[in-house]
Design a protein around this motif. Structure first.
Motif, PDB file in Angstrom:
ATOM      1  N   ARG A 102      47.964 -17.793 -26.279  1.00 45.09           N
ATOM      2  CA  ARG A 102      47.479 -18.671 -25.206  1.00 45.09           C
ATOM      3  C   ARG A 102      45.968 -18.869 -25.292  1.00 45.09           C
ATOM      4  O   ARG A 102      45.447 -19.921 -24.925  1.00 45.09           O
ATOM      5  CB  ARG A 102      47.876 -18.105 -23.840  1.00 45.09           C
ATOM      6  CG  ARG A 102      49.370 -18.223 -23.558  1.00 45.09           C
ATOM      7  CD  ARG A 102      49.717 -17.886 -22.109  1.00 45.09           C
ATOM      8  NE  ARG A 102      51.152 -17.999 -21.896  1.00 45.09           N
ATOM      9  CZ  ARG A 102      51.993 -16.978 -21.861  1.00 45.09           C
ATOM     10  NH1 ARG A 102      51.528 -15.740 -22.021  1.00 45.09           N
ATOM     11  NH2 ARG A 102      53.277 -17.165 -21.676  1.00 45.09           N
ATOM     12  N   ARG A 103      45.261 -17.862 -25.780  1.00 48.69           N
ATOM     13  CA  ARG A 103      43.814 -18.021 -25.968  1.00 48.69           C
ATOM     14  C   ARG A 103      43.527 -19.100 -27.012  1.00 48.69           C
ATOM     15  O   ARG A 103      42.588 -19.898 -26.853  1.00 48.69           O
ATOM     16  CB  ARG A 103      43.173 -16.697 -26.388  1.00 48.69           C
ATOM     17  CG  ARG A 103      43.158 -15.641 -25.306  1.00 48.69           C
ATOM     18  CD  ARG A 103      42.639 -14.310 -25.842  1.00 48.69           C
ATOM     19  NE  ARG A 103      41.225 -14.376 -26.184  1.00 48.69           N
ATOM     20  CZ  ARG A 103      40.570 -13.414 -26.830  1.00 48.69           C
ATOM     21  NH1 ARG A 103      41.221 -12.328 -27.222  1.00 48.69           N
ATOM     22  NH2 ARG A 103      39.285 -13.538 -27.083  1.00 48.69           N
ATOM     23  N   PHE A 104      44.310 -19.125 -28.059  1.00 46.05           N
ATOM     24  CA  PHE A 104      44.143 -20.173 -29.067  1.00 46.05           C
ATOM     25  C   PHE A 104      44.546 -21.532 -28.511  1.00 46.05           C
ATOM     26  O   PHE A 104      43.867 -22.539 -28.734  1.00 46.05           O
ATOM     27  CB  PHE A 104      44.969 -19.846 -30.312  1.00 46.05           C
ATOM     28  CG  PHE A 104      44.312 -18.864 -31.231  1.00 46.05           C
ATOM     29  CD1 PHE A 104      43.259 -19.251 -32.055  1.00 46.05           C
ATOM     30  CD2 PHE A 104      44.722 -17.547 -31.278  1.00 46.05           C
ATOM     31  CE1 PHE A 104      42.636 -18.345 -32.898  1.00 46.05           C
ATOM     32  CE2 PHE A 104      44.114 -16.631 -32.125  1.00 46.05           C
ATOM     33  CZ  PHE A 104      43.061 -17.032 -32.942  1.00 46.05           C
ATOM     34  N   ALA A 105      45.655 -21.573 -27.791  1.00 46.11           N
ATOM     35  CA  ALA A 105      46.109 -22.839 -27.229  1.00 46.11           C
ATOM     36  C   ALA A 105      45.082 -23.409 -26.251  1.00 46.11           C
ATOM     37  O   ALA A 105      44.822 -24.613 -26.225  1.00 46.11           O
ATOM     38  CB  ALA A 105      47.460 -22.647 -26.538  1.00 46.11           C
ATOM     39  N   ALA A 106      44.467 -22.535 -25.454  1.00 47.57           N
ATOM     40  CA  ALA A 106      43.496 -22.984 -24.455  1.00 47.57           C
ATOM     41  C   ALA A 106      42.227 -23.527 -25.094  1.00 47.57           C
ATOM     42  O   ALA A 106      41.616 -24.483 -24.593  1.00 47.57           O
ATOM     43  CB  ALA A 106      43.152 -21.835 -23.511  1.00 47.57           C
ATOM     44  N   GLY A 107      41.793 -22.930 -26.208  1.00 47.15           N
ATOM     45  CA  GLY A 107      40.557 -23.364 -26.831  1.00 47.15           C
ATOM     46  C   GLY A 107      40.722 -24.386 -27.932  1.00 47.15           C
ATOM     47  O   GLY A 107      39.738 -24.958 -28.411  1.00 47.15           O
ATOM     48  N   GLY A 108      41.957 -24.620 -28.356  1.00 42.14           N
ATOM     49  CA  GLY A 108      42.182 -25.556 -29.445  1.00 42.14           C
ATOM     50  C   GLY A 108      41.930 -24.963 -30.820  1.00 42.14           C
ATOM     51  O   GLY A 108      41.844 -25.692 -31.814  1.00 42.14           O
ATOM     52  N   GLY A 109      41.806 -23.631 -30.887  1.00 44.42           N
ATOM     53  CA  GLY A 109      41.564 -22.978 -32.164  1.00 44.42           C
ATOM     54  C   GLY A 109      42.853 -22.725 -32.930  1.00 44.42           C
ATOM     55  O   GLY A 109      43.946 -23.117 -32.500  1.00 44.42           O
ATOM     56  N   THR A 110      42.719 -22.057 -34.056  1.00 46.60           N
ATOM     57  CA  THR A 110      43.853 -21.829 -34.951  1.00 46.60           C
ATOM     58  C   THR A 110      43.866 -20.380 -35.410  1.00 46.60           C
ATOM     59  O   THR A 110      42.820 -19.810 -35.727  1.00 46.60           O
ATOM     60  CB  THR A 110      43.767 -22.742 -36.193  1.00 46.60           C
ATOM     61  OG1 THR A 110      43.730 -24.109 -35.772  1.00 46.60           O
ATOM     62  CG2 THR A 110      44.953 -22.526 -37.116  1.00 46.60           C
ATOM     63  N   LEU A 111      45.050 -19.787 -35.443  1.00 42.22           N
ATOM     64  CA  LEU A 111      45.244 -18.465 -36.016  1.00 42.22           C
ATOM     65  C   LEU A 111      45.924 -18.613 -37.372  1.00 42.22           C
ATOM     66  O   LEU A 111      47.048 -19.109 -37.463  1.00 42.22           O
ATOM     67  CB  LEU A 111      46.114 -17.598 -35.097  1.00 42.22           C
ATOM     68  CG  LEU A 111      46.627 -16.279 -35.697  1.00 42.22           C
ATOM     69  CD1 LEU A 111      45.464 -15.361 -36.060  1.00 42.22           C
ATOM     70  CD2 LEU A 111      47.589 -15.586 -34.741  1.00 42.22           C
ATOM     71  N   LEU A 112      45.229 -18.202 -38.423  1.00 39.95           N
ATOM     72  CA  LEU A 112      45.824 -18.108 -39.751  1.00 39.95           C
ATOM     73  C   LEU A 112      46.089 -16.620 -39.983  1.00 39.95           C
ATOM     74  O   LEU A 112      45.185 -15.865 -40.332  1.00 39.95           O
ATOM     75  CB  LEU A 112      44.878 -18.690 -40.804  1.00 39.95           C
ATOM     76  CG  LEU A 112      44.627 -20.201 -40.664  1.00 39.95           C
ATOM     77  CD1 LEU A 112      43.555 -20.661 -41.632  1.00 39.95           C
ATOM     78  CD2 LEU A 112      45.917 -20.983 -40.877  1.00 39.95           C
ATOM     79  N   ASP A 113      47.318 -16.229 -39.720  1.00 36.91           N
ATOM     80  CA  ASP A 113      47.673 -14.814 -39.661  1.00 36.91           C
ATOM     81  C   ASP A 113      47.879 -14.256 -41.059  1.00 36.91           C
ATOM     82  O   ASP A 113      48.770 -14.698 -41.792  1.00 36.91           O
ATOM     83  CB  ASP A 113      48.952 -14.647 -38.834  1.00 36.91           C
ATOM     84  CG  ASP A 113      49.177 -13.226 -38.384  1.00 36.91           C
ATOM     85  OD1 ASP A 113      48.811 -12.300 -39.143  1.00 36.91           O
ATOM     86  OD2 ASP A 113      49.716 -13.030 -37.279  1.00 36.91           O
TER      87      ASP A 113
END
Length: 342
Positions: A102-113
Motif C-alpha cells: 500500500r505504501r508503493f500504491a500510495a506513492g506511485g513507486g515500484t517494488l522490484l523484489d
C-alpha cells in the motif's frame, strides 16, 4: 545504494569491485554511508561512486532513480515514490506485506523484489541461498553441542568452519536437510560436512512422498525449501508431541506468518540477540532457529557472491530484460490483488 536500517544487516547488495564495473559501463552510482556495512564508504568512493549521508535517498533522489537495498525499508516516508530493488517478502501472504504494498500504491513507486528475479523456468537467478543454508546449519550444530552463545556476532566462513571442526564434537549427531540439492541445501550440507556430519538429503521426491517419521528420527533438521504454492506442512505442532528425536530445527526458509509456511510449529522469527526459541521443554527439549538474515553473519563472503550475480542484471535495467519484466509483473499483480481483497 541505501544504508540498511536494520542494525544487524552488514551485507551489501553491490560490493565495491562490482560497483566499479557498473561505473565503467556508464551507470551513475551513489552509495549512502553506513556504519555497519562490512565494506566502508571509502571503498566505494575509491571505486568512483558518489557518497551520500545515510537515509538521504528519500529526500535527495529523483523519483526516476532506482534505490538498491536488501532488507526492509524504514517506516518513513509513508508513501514510496521511487523504484526500489530489495527483498520485499511481500508475495506469500506475509502479515506485513499489505502495508508495504500500500505504501508503493500510495506513492506511485515500484517494488522490484529480488526474491522474484526469475528465469523463464521460474528459478531464481540471484540469491543468498548458499550462505543462508551454511549459516543456518552451522548454528544448529553449535546449538546441539551447547556451544551457541548470544548475541550472535558476524564473522567469516573460516571462523565459523573452525568452530564446527569435528575435533570439537560432543557426541555423534545425525541430521536431515530438506531441499538438499538447491543453493541453500548445498550450503547446509557443506556446513554439516565441516562438522563431520553426513546428512540425509531430501529432494523433491522425498517431500512429495512425505515420511514424517524420517524427519523425526534425526537430531538436527534443516529446512531450506522456499515454496511458491501451497503444500502439506513438513511438521505440525501435533507431530512434536509424539515420539521424536530432533533436538534442533533450523528453518532457513523462515516463512513464518506466510500461508505457504511448511513448518508452522512457531509463530515468530528470531534475531541475533535471541537466536533460539524453545518449542518443547521437559526431558526432550526441542529448539528452533529461524532468522531471516542469516547470511549477514558472514557478510563479506555472502555479499561478494550475491553481487557477482546481481551487477550484470542491474546493467540490463537500462535496456530492459525478461527477468525484470517478470519481476515488475509480479509486483503489479500483487498490488492489484490488494484491491480485490479490499
Amino acid at each position: 545504494m541505501r544504508h540498511e536500517s536494520r542494525q544487524t544487516e552488514r551485507r551489501a547488495a553491490l560490493v565495491p569491485e562490482d560497483a566499479r564495473k557498473l561505473l565503467a559501463a556508464g551507470v551513475h552510482l551513489t552509495v549512502e554511508e553506513s556504519p555497519q556495512r562490512v565494506f566502508p564508504a571509502r571503498a566505494y568512493a575509491d571505486a568512483g561512486c558518489g557518497i551520500a549521508p545515510q537515509g538521504s535517498w528519500a529526500s535527495r533522489c529523483p523519483a526516476t532513480d532506482y534505490v538498491l537495498g536488501l532488507k526492509e525499508l524504514p517506516d518513513e516516508p509513508a508513501n514510496l515514490i521511487h523504484r526500489h530493488i530489495l527483498f520485499g517478502h511481500a508475495y506469500k501472504g506475509q502479515p506485513e506485506a499489505p502495508r508495504l504494498l500500500r505504501r508503493f500504491a500510495a506513492g506511485g513507486g515500484t517494488l522490484l523484489d529480488l526474491e522474484h528475479l526469475l528465469d523463464a523456468g521460474g528459478r531464481r537467478v540471484v540469491a543468498f541461498g548458499y550462505w543462508a543454508g551454511y549459516v543456518g546449519a552451522a548454528l544448529a550444530v553449535l546449538q546441539h553441542r551447547g556451544e551457541l552463545t548470544a548475541p550472535l556476532v558476524s564473522s567469516s566462513r573460516e571462523e565459523l568452519s573452525s568452530r564446527l571442526a569435528p575435533g570439537r564434537r560432543v557426541g555423534a549427531a545425525t541430521a536431515v536437510v530438506i531441499g538438499a540439492y538447491g543453493r541453500s541445501g548445498r550450503g547446509a550440507c557443506d556446513a554439516l560436512g565441516s562438522a563431520g556430519i553426513e546428512p540425509v538429503r531430501w529432494g523433491p521426491d522425498d517431500t512429495r512422498g512425505l515420511n514424517r517419521n524420517v524427519l523425526l528420527a534425526h537430531d538436527i533438521l534443516v529446512n531450506t525449501i522456499g515454496c511458491h504454492r501451497a503444500m502439506p506442512p513438513f511438521l505440525t505442532k501435533a507431530d512434536l508431541d509424539g515420539e521424536r528425536r530432533p533436538a534442533v530445527i533450523a528453518d532457513v526458509t523462515c516463512d513464518v506468518g506466510s500461508e505457504l509456511n511448511t513448518l508452522p510449529v512457531y509463530d515468530h522469527a528470531a534475531d541475533w540477540g535471541n537466536p533460539v526459541a524453545r518449542l518443547c521443554g521437559g526431558p526432550r527439549p526441542l529448539d528452533i532457529i529461524a532468522i531471516d538474515n542469516l547470511p549477514s553473519l558472514v557478510p563479506a563472503e555472502a555479499s561478494r557472491a550475491f553481487s557477482a550475480d546481481l551487477w550484470p542484471l542491474l546493467l540490463s535495467l537500462r535496456e530492459g530484460s525478461e527477468v525484470w519484466d517478470r519481476c515488475l509483473e509480479a509486483f503489479r499483480h500483487a498490488v492489484a490483488s490488494l484491491g480485490e481483497r479490499g
